[in-house]
Design a protein around this motif. Structure first.
Motif, short mmCIF file in Angstrom:
data_model
loop_
_atom_site.label_atom_id
_atom_site.label_comp_id
_atom_site.label_asym_id
_atom_site.label_seq_id
_atom_site.Cartn_x
_atom_site.Cartn_y
_atom_site.Cartn_z
N ALA A 1 0.84 -1.21 0.00
CA ALA A 1 0.00 0.00 0.00
C ALA A 1 0.87 1.26 0.00
O ALA A 1 0.55 2.24 -0.68
CB ALA A 1 -0.93 -0.01 1.21
N ASP A 2 1.97 1.23 0.76
CA ASP A 2 2.90 2.36 0.75
C ASP A 2 3.52 2.54 -0.63
O ASP A 2 3.65 3.66 -1.14
CB ASP A 2 4.02 2.15 1.78
CG ASP A 2 3.54 2.16 3.22
OD1 ASP A 2 2.67 2.98 3.54
OD2 ASP A 2 4.05 1.35 4.02
N ILE A 3 3.93 1.42 -1.21
CA ILE A 3 4.61 1.47 -2.51
C ILE A 3 3.65 1.91 -3.61
O ILE A 3 4.03 2.63 -4.54
CB ILE A 3 5.23 0.10 -2.82
CG1 ILE A 3 6.28 -0.25 -1.76
CG2 ILE A 3 5.88 0.09 -4.21
CD1 ILE A 3 6.72 -1.71 -1.77
N ASP A 4 2.39 1.51 -3.49
CA ASP A 4 1.38 1.92 -4.48
C ASP A 4 1.27 3.44 -4.56
O ASP A 4 0.97 3.99 -5.62
CB ASP A 4 0.02 1.32 -4.12
CG ASP A 4 -1.11 1.88 -4.97
OD1 ASP A 4 -1.06 1.69 -6.20
OD2 ASP A 4 -2.02 2.51 -4.41
N LEU A 5 1.53 4.13 -3.46
CA LEU A 5 1.42 5.59 -3.44
C LEU A 5 2.62 6.28 -4.09
O LEU A 5 2.58 7.48 -4.35
CB LEU A 5 1.27 6.08 -1.99
CG LEU A 5 -0.01 5.66 -1.27
CD1 LEU A 5 0.02 6.13 0.17
CD2 LEU A 5 -1.24 6.20 -1.98
N MET A 6 3.69 5.52 -4.33
CA MET A 6 4.88 6.10 -4.94
C MET A 6 4.69 6.29 -6.44
O MET A 6 4.01 5.49 -7.10
CB MET A 6 6.09 5.19 -4.73
CG MET A 6 6.58 5.07 -3.31
SD MET A 6 8.08 4.02 -3.28
CE MET A 6 8.42 3.98 -1.52
N THR A 7 5.32 7.30 -6.99
CA THR A 7 5.40 7.43 -8.43
C THR A 7 6.39 6.39 -8.95
O THR A 7 7.16 5.80 -8.18
CB THR A 7 5.89 8.83 -8.84
OG1 THR A 7 7.25 8.99 -8.38
CG2 THR A 7 5.01 9.92 -8.24
N MET A 8 6.40 6.17 -10.25
CA MET A 8 7.36 5.23 -10.81
C MET A 8 8.80 5.74 -10.65
O MET A 8 9.72 4.95 -10.43
CB MET A 8 7.05 4.95 -12.28
CG MET A 8 5.82 4.08 -12.47
SD MET A 8 6.04 2.43 -11.74
CE MET A 8 4.35 1.82 -11.73
N ALA A 9 8.99 7.04 -10.71
CA ALA A 9 10.33 7.59 -10.48
C ALA A 9 10.79 7.29 -9.06
O ALA A 9 11.97 6.96 -8.83
CB ALA A 9 10.32 9.09 -10.73
N VAL B 1 11.93 -2.15 -16.37
CA VAL B 1 10.47 -2.16 -16.49
C VAL B 1 9.88 -0.90 -15.86
O VAL B 1 9.00 -0.25 -16.44
CB VAL B 1 9.87 -3.42 -15.83
CG1 VAL B 1 8.35 -3.36 -15.86
CG2 VAL B 1 10.36 -4.68 -16.54
N ILE B 2 10.36 -0.55 -14.67
CA ILE B 2 9.85 0.64 -14.00
C ILE B 2 10.20 1.90 -14.80
O ILE B 2 9.40 2.84 -14.89
CB ILE B 2 10.41 0.73 -12.56
CG1 ILE B 2 9.88 -0.44 -11.73
CG2 ILE B 2 10.02 2.05 -11.91
CD1 ILE B 2 10.48 -0.54 -10.34
N THR B 3 11.38 1.92 -15.40
CA THR B 3 11.76 3.04 -16.26
C THR B 3 10.79 3.17 -17.43
O THR B 3 10.37 4.28 -17.79
CB THR B 3 13.20 2.85 -16.79
OG1 THR B 3 14.11 2.84 -15.69
CG2 THR B 3 13.58 3.97 -17.75
N PHE B 4 10.43 2.04 -18.01
CA PHE B 4 9.45 2.05 -19.11
C PHE B 4 8.12 2.62 -18.62
O PHE B 4 7.52 3.47 -19.29
CB PHE B 4 9.25 0.64 -19.65
CG PHE B 4 8.09 0.51 -20.59
CD1 PHE B 4 8.20 0.90 -21.91
CD2 PHE B 4 6.87 0.01 -20.15
CE1 PHE B 4 7.12 0.81 -22.79
CE2 PHE B 4 5.79 -0.10 -21.01
CZ PHE B 4 5.91 0.31 -22.33
#
Length: 267
Positions: free
Chosen positions: A37-45, A74-77
């Motif tokens: 849930a914490d990570i979901d709130l992060m932007t991909m950057a 993948v996250i960069t994409f």
């Protein structure tokens, strides 16, 4: 009365309205206890920063400073294509993967046995411990262990997304098939190389002879470039012309190889 007013003032100053309570990548990498849930709130950057910080920080203690470069790709994409906003299917699935890595490192370090309900956590811990102890004697053994860990955390991410009412669109599902094909390739090195030996000449005259270095490039978890290229290609397929008439992971692998080998030669 004065003390009461001071208490109210202190509470207001301590938690101003609209304050950002999200956890930072640096904090998560240091504590290794951020939830999906914490990570979901992060932007991909921010997730990219988080994954890199985990490898450079706690991961360095276990010799895994570069074992998720492909996930960085993948996250960069996702970042570059503005995909995976918080609360979306892509975001939840990615959060499940990153959480599994995070908790796997924490477990491998002996900080905790809590996998946060993510089946990938323990599997990542086994993989990481194996790297630290030199358990994975061959490339095939290493890649299989890595793939099994990512598979478990990915499937958990899908379950998390669905628990929030988020399901893959047609494009996302076809894109997801590419990730499944990638993990299949990691788990089936001898068979995949045999496929390239037999069918490679039908795809490109040089492929059969170059199958081992090509395959090593495509499946190298320590490199981000192949995953970025693979994502670009897979997303293009998913958006414009989904592969029809191709059955099974082996068939999809050969279908994707056609484009990937061109990228390999052009690198």
């Amino acid at each position: 009365m004065v003390l009461s007013l001071l208490g109210i003032l202190a509470s207001v100053l301590a938690a101003p309205a609209g304050a950002d309570t999200r956890r930072t990548p640096a904090e998560c990498a240091a504590t290794l206890d951020c939830t999906a849930a914490d990570i979901d709130l992060m932007t991909m950057a921010e997730r990219l920063e988080f994954v890199r910080a985990m490898q450079e920080g706690p991961g360095a203690q276990l010799g895994v400073t570069d074992r998720w470069r492909n996930i960085e790709g993948v996250i960069t994409f996702f970042r570059d294509h503005r995909l995976g906003a918080p609360g979306t299917w892509v975001s939840y699935v990615d959060a499940g993967i990153v959480e599994g890595i995070e908790r796997g490192i924490a477990i491998a370090l002996g900080r905790s046995d809590d996998g946060f309900g993510n089946p990938g956590s323990a599997t990542w811990a086994t993989y990481i411990t194996g790297v630290a102890e030199g358990t994975w004697a061959t490339r095939g053994a290493h890649d299989r262990a890595w793939s099994e860990a990512e598979q478990a955390s990915t499937e958990h991410g899908v379950a998390v997304a669905e628990s929030h009412g988020q399901y893959a669109t047609g494009v996302e599902q076809r894109f997801y098939q590419f990730s499944e094909t990638y993990r299949w390739a990691l788990r089936n090195r001898p068979f995949a190389l045999d496929l390239l030996a037999v069918y490679g000449w039908l795809i490109h005259p040089d492929l059969a002879g170059a199958r081992v270095p090509f395959y090593d490039w495509f499946t190298d978890v320590r490199e981000s470039a192949p995953s970025i290229k693979g994502c670009e290609m897979a997303y293009g397929f998913a958006q414009l012309h989904p592969i029809a008439g191709v059955l099974g992971a082996a068939g999809l692998f050969l279908a994707y190889v056609t484009e990937l080998f061109d990228e390999y030669q052009a690198r």
